[in-house]
Enzyme design. Structure first.
Site, mmCIF file in Angstrom:
data_model
loop_
_atom_site.group_PDB
_atom_site.id
_atom_site.type_symbol
_atom_site.label_atom_id
_atom_site.label_comp_id
_atom_site.label_asym_id
_atom_site.label_seq_id
_atom_site.Cartn_x
_atom_site.Cartn_y
_atom_site.Cartn_z
ATOM 1 N N GLU A 124 12.127 -5.020 12.378
ATOM 2 C CA GLU A 124 11.775 -6.228 11.637
ATOM 3 C C GLU A 124 12.811 -7.356 11.724
ATOM 4 O O GLU A 124 13.406 -7.747 10.721
ATOM 5 C CB GLU A 124 11.518 -5.880 10.164
ATOM 6 C CG GLU A 124 10.422 -4.847 9.979
ATOM 7 C CD GLU A 124 10.035 -4.626 8.513
ATOM 8 O OE1 GLU A 124 10.719 -5.160 7.625
ATOM 9 O OE2 GLU A 124 9.037 -3.933 8.262
ATOM 10 N N GLU B 212 5.562 2.042 10.504
ATOM 11 C CA GLU B 212 5.644 2.148 9.039
ATOM 12 C C GLU B 212 4.300 1.748 8.441
ATOM 13 O O GLU B 212 3.697 0.754 8.847
ATOM 14 C CB GLU B 212 6.694 1.188 8.442
ATOM 15 C CG GLU B 212 8.121 1.547 8.738
ATOM 16 C CD GLU B 212 9.113 0.575 8.084
ATOM 17 O OE1 GLU B 212 8.759 -0.069 7.083
ATOM 18 O OE2 GLU B 212 10.235 0.492 8.605
HETATM 19 C C1 GBH Z 1 9.793 -2.513 5.418
HETATM 20 O O1 GBH Z 1 9.913 -3.894 5.275
HETATM 21 C C2 GBH Z 1 11.139 -1.991 5.770
HETATM 22 O O2 GBH Z 1 11.262 -1.773 7.155
HETATM 23 C C3 GBH Z 1 11.543 -0.761 5.009
HETATM 24 O O3 GBH Z 1 12.916 -0.531 5.165
HETATM 25 C C4 GBH Z 1 11.149 -0.925 3.560
HETATM 26 O O4 GBH Z 1 11.650 0.123 2.755
HETATM 27 C C5 GBH Z 1 9.656 -0.969 3.501
HETATM 28 O O5 GBH Z 1 9.149 -1.987 4.315
HETATM 29 C C6 GBH Z 1 9.090 -1.175 2.102
HETATM 30 O O6 GBH Z 1 9.469 -2.409 1.590
HETATM 31 O O7 GBH Z 1 5.797 -13.242 2.054
HETATM 32 O O8 GBH Z 1 8.103 -13.920 2.034
HETATM 33 O O9 GBH Z 1 7.270 -12.567 0.281
HETATM 34 C C7 GBH Z 1 9.024 -4.516 4.413
HETATM 35 C C8 GBH Z 1 8.423 -5.751 5.018
HETATM 36 C C9 GBH Z 1 8.380 -8.058 4.752
HETATM 37 C C10 GBH Z 1 7.203 -6.731 3.199
HETATM 38 C C11 GBH Z 1 8.399 -9.182 3.776
HETATM 39 C C12 GBH Z 1 7.201 -7.866 2.205
HETATM 40 C C13 GBH Z 1 7.313 -10.202 1.920
HETATM 41 C C14 GBH Z 1 7.572 -11.497 2.627
HETATM 42 N N1 GBH Z 1 8.354 -6.807 4.057
HETATM 43 N N2 GBH Z 1 7.260 -9.114 2.893
HETATM 44 S S1 GBH Z 1 7.162 -12.914 1.699
#
Ligand code: GBH
Length: 469
Positions: free
Chosen positions: A172, A374
């Site tokens: 990511e 994931e």
């Molecule tokens: C993953 O990222 C991770 O890789 C992992 O480590 C983590 O534990 C898991 O998910 C659970 O959270 O629209 O600006 O509010 C999460 C990916 C990307 C999800 C950003 C929430 C919100 C962006 N995230 N998103 S925003």
């Protein structure tokens, strides 16, 4: 079409890979063990006000000492694959120079245990724990960090490459760049949109340099894992076929450019979208993108790793106080979705978003295969008489697997599914207050307990699919 989730059998391809995923800082603990240096997440979680409850990864799931027990759990569940990440500061305390063999020893022991149990290791080289010394030198907004990353990748491959075939360079990069350097919700907590764009480019450059090094060293499968969401309008949540207005379609396109095309266009086609270049131009300029960079970034890769949780729902209109995580999209409104259930993160549950995403990726980026690296959900689990009846999580996983199945039936080349996460763990800015595991962890005693979702998943793996309800 949202209702085509069949409740019947869903058989997966014979060679489909079932597994689970974790990340180093979220589970290992042992923060000072065997010469490990500090990462930006040690610094960030140690800074008051950054992580809920002041939680840190100092102990986490104590996996560094309990890895053998944890592999036994995986084996009990029948996992065919386990995705973990390597902590860069265990390998190079300051992110550069001499390699710390004691750090590599840990991952070597883990890989051996996995292989003994018949579990295929999927190694991610960067899941956000940048050595603090490299951040002190400027971090990902500095070009040099990309070269340091490639050196580190080479060192890990030199030790594990005789036993590991599946490699992911970055997890990511959007999150690392835009939450780390854009809105500051993640480490290192900087709020400089221009630095976020620079970080994104240098992460991509690091990906390309590392992919090239891994390939030269003989790696068989190389991938890049992205947080991907279909970007849709509010009406499309319930009706995927709903037609967006011209203005809304433009808002959708802008967010998709930042989230998806910013990474996949250069990695798989060797080009940045013109619209993205215009956004970068308005946020610090393009000087950091040098001639030849796109050729380096555009290395052949076998796999796009997809981390999917929920769709991104937007429409045209002035943003609710435009977030620095989305520079260049000030005319977009992020919409909350109230008419479908949500997880404990408040994220809406939209399984058909995953089918939509997979089919789109198969169409737009046929160069690479797809692995769900994931997918999972946080819920407020309750331990009752030694059981966790996490029906919400089981339902979430069931519906998303049906969505994967539908995409495969539509021709998407999806090769595997890795549930997030094996264990409850350190959920970044939320600390231990959000649980994503299919295995419950008591953070006082470190006791592990299969939740009902884990027992259900074991059955899915055994059946190679879902039974009719
Ligand atoms: C993953 O990222 C991770 O890789 C992992 O480590 C983590 O534990 C898991 O998910 C659970 O959270 O629209 O600006 O509010 C999460 C990916 C990307 C999800 C950003 C929430 C919100 C962006 N995230 N998103 S925003």
């Amino acid at each position: 079409r949202g209702a085509t989730l069949t409740e019947g059998r869903a058989d997966f391809p014979a060679d489909f890979v079932w597994g689970a995923a974790t990340a180093s800082y979220q589970i290992e603990g042992a923060a000072k063990e065997d010469g490990r240096g500090l990462s930006i997440w040690d610094t960030f979680s140690g800074t008051p006000g950054k992580v809920a409850g002041g939680d840190t990864g100092d102990v986490a799931c104590d996996h560094y000492f309990r890895y053998a027990d944890d592999v036994r759990l995986m084996s009990d569940l029948g996992l065919a694959a386990y995705r973990f990440s390597v902590a860069w500061p265990r390998i190079q305390a300051d992110g550069t120079g001499l390699v710390n063999s004691r750090g590599l020893d840990f991952y070597s022991r883990l890989v051996d245990k996995l292989l003994e149990a018949g579990i295929t290791p999927y190694v991610t080289l960067y899941h956000w724990d940048l050595p603090q010394a490299l951040e002190d030198a400027g971090g990902w907004p500095e070009r040099d960090t990309a070269y340091r990353f490639a050196d580190y990748a080479r060192a890990v491959h030199a030790r594990l490459g005789d036993r590991v075939q599946h490699w992911t360079t970055l997890n990511e990069p959007w999150v690392a760049a835009f939450l780390g350097y854009g809105n500051g919700v993640h480490a290192p907590g900087r709020r400089e949109p221009a630095a976020a764009f620079r970080a994104a480019h240098h992460l991509l450059l690091g990906h390309g340099l590392a992919a090239r090094a891994l390939r030269e060293a003989g790696a068989e499968e190389i991938g890049l894992a992205l947080n991907l969401s279909p970007v849709i309008t509010p009406a499309q949540v319930g009706d995927p076929a709903a037609v967006a207005s011209l203005e809304d379609a433009e808002a959708v396109g802008r967010i998709d450019t930042l989230l998806t095309r910013q990474f996949l266009d250069p990695a798989l086609r060797g080009e940045y979208p013109a619209e993205l270049l215009a956004m970068i131009e308005r946020n610090g300029g393009l000087a950091h993108i040098r001639d030849g960079d796109l050729e380096i970034i555009n290395q052949p890769i076998e796999v796009i790793g997809i981390n999917y949780y929920n769709p991104c729902v937007v429409e045209s209109g002035p943003g609710q106080a435009a977030d620095e995580a989305w520079p260049g999209s000030e005319d977009v409104r992020f919409c909350s979705v109230d008419d479908v259930p949500a997880t404990a993160m408040g994220w809406p549950i939209v399984p058909n978003g995953l089918s939509r995403l997979l089919v789109r990726l198969a169409d737009d980026y046929p160069e690479a295969g797809l692995v769900i690296t994931e997918n999972g959900a946080a819920f407020e689990d309750v331990v009752e008489d030694g059981r966790v009846h996490d029906v919400g999580r089981t339902g979430y996983l069931d519906h998303h697997l049906r969505a994967v199945h539908a995409a495969i039936a539509d021709g998407a080349d999806v090769r595997g599914y890795l549930v997030w996460s094996l264990l409850d763990n350190f959920e970044w800015a939320y600390g231990y207050g959000r649980r994503f595991g299919i295995v419950h962890v008591d953070f006082d005693t470190q006791r592990r307990l299969f939740k009902d979702s884990a027992l259900w998943y074991r059955e899915v793996i055994k059946q190679n699919g879902l039974r009719g309800n």
